[in-house]
Design an enzyme around this catalytic site. Structure first.
Site, mmCIF file in Angstrom:
data_model
loop_
_atom_site.group_PDB
_atom_site.id
_atom_site.type_symbol
_atom_site.label_atom_id
_atom_site.label_comp_id
_atom_site.label_asym_id
_atom_site.label_seq_id
_atom_site.Cartn_x
_atom_site.Cartn_y
_atom_site.Cartn_z
ATOM 1 N N CYS A 25 14.825 -36.086 -47.246
ATOM 2 C CA CYS A 25 15.449 -36.347 -48.545
ATOM 3 C C CYS A 25 15.587 -35.011 -49.254
ATOM 4 O O CYS A 25 14.590 -34.400 -49.627
ATOM 5 C CB CYS A 25 14.618 -37.314 -49.376
ATOM 6 S SG CYS A 25 15.333 -37.662 -50.999
ATOM 7 N N GLU A 73 22.006 -38.451 -48.406
ATOM 8 C CA GLU A 73 21.749 -37.986 -47.047
ATOM 9 C C GLU A 73 23.066 -37.475 -46.472
ATOM 10 O O GLU A 73 24.148 -37.870 -46.928
ATOM 11 C CB GLU A 73 21.189 -39.108 -46.159
ATOM 12 C CG GLU A 73 19.781 -39.558 -46.504
ATOM 13 C CD GLU A 73 18.705 -38.511 -46.226
ATOM 14 O OE1 GLU A 73 19.061 -37.383 -45.777
ATOM 15 O OE2 GLU A 73 17.529 -38.799 -46.466
#
Length: 226
Positions: free
Chosen positions: A2, A103
């Site tokens: 992340c 992402e």
């Protein structure tokens, strides 16, 4: 992993969701990046407190705080073994409020950003670990890393990892300083149910950490969605 996330939910809703005693001062953020200050919820004597931590964990024993740039994420599978994380797992856990994260999917050599959130649009907590570091010159850094796990079926085609999104009924256990059983803690660190999440491609403008506006959340229709 992340590498970016968002927190634009009104502060009043964050206070309610995380059971904070006071409404925090929060400005909408659409591109929170490593090394920046992030809001985190920790256990306190009077309940829960919201504090600001630098994103990128600096272990208390580190000689150089620049190590934090390499420690923005911590893999759930190895927290109990790695020296940088095992003590924090037992004693210094926190919740990192968010309402979405990004992402990047690699396709034909190009990286396409995707935005992921809960289907109901509600805020959520990313599992975090925090540390306190003090340099020889008196510099103090309180920092945080985000815990990641294997991607669920929604995220797997985009990226193999995802942040650990804790369900609300796990917040108290994750914050409880009395809970130091690493096995029980590891049981909390599971991929969030794919059916409760949504994902769609967004503009590559998000690649620039200086860009922080609501337009980053607009879909890129030609890239498809999930």
């Amino acid at each position: 992993m992340c590498g970016r996330f968002t927190l634009a939910t009104p502060a009043e809703r964050i206070a309610e969701h995380f059971q904070l005693a006071a409404v925090p001062a929060l400005a909408p953020r659409y591109n929170i990046a490593p090394s920046q200050p992030v809001a985190a919820v920790r256990a306190a004597e009077a309940g829960r407190e919201l504090v600001w931590l630098r994103w990128g964990l600096v272990p208390s024993w580190a000689r150089d705080p620049k190590i934090g740039y390499r420690m923005i994420n911590a893999r759930a599978e190895s927290l109990a073994e790695r020296p940088a994380y095992r003590t924090a797992l037992r004693r210094r856990r926190c919740l990192v409020p968010a309402d979405g994260f990004y992402e990047w999917q690699t396709l034909a050599g190009a990286r396409q950003p995707w935005y992921i959130r809960l289907r109901d649009g509600e805020p959520f907590a990313i599992a975090g670990l925090w540390e306190h570091w003090q340099g020889d010159n008196g510099t103090v850094i309180d920092s945080v890393t985000l815990v990641t796990t294997t991607a669920n079926t929604l995220l797997a085609p985009v990226h193999g990892r995802m942040p650990v999104l804790l369900p609300a009924d796990a917040y108290s256990a994750w914050l409880d300083p009395r809970l130091q059983d690493t096995g029980r803690l590891s049981d909390l660190l599971q991929p969030y149910p794919a059916e409760s999440m949504s994902a769609y491609p967004v503009s590559r403008r998000v690649n620039d950490t200086r860009t922080d506006d609501r337009a980053l959340l607009e879909p890129e229709p030609e890239a498809g969605r999930r």
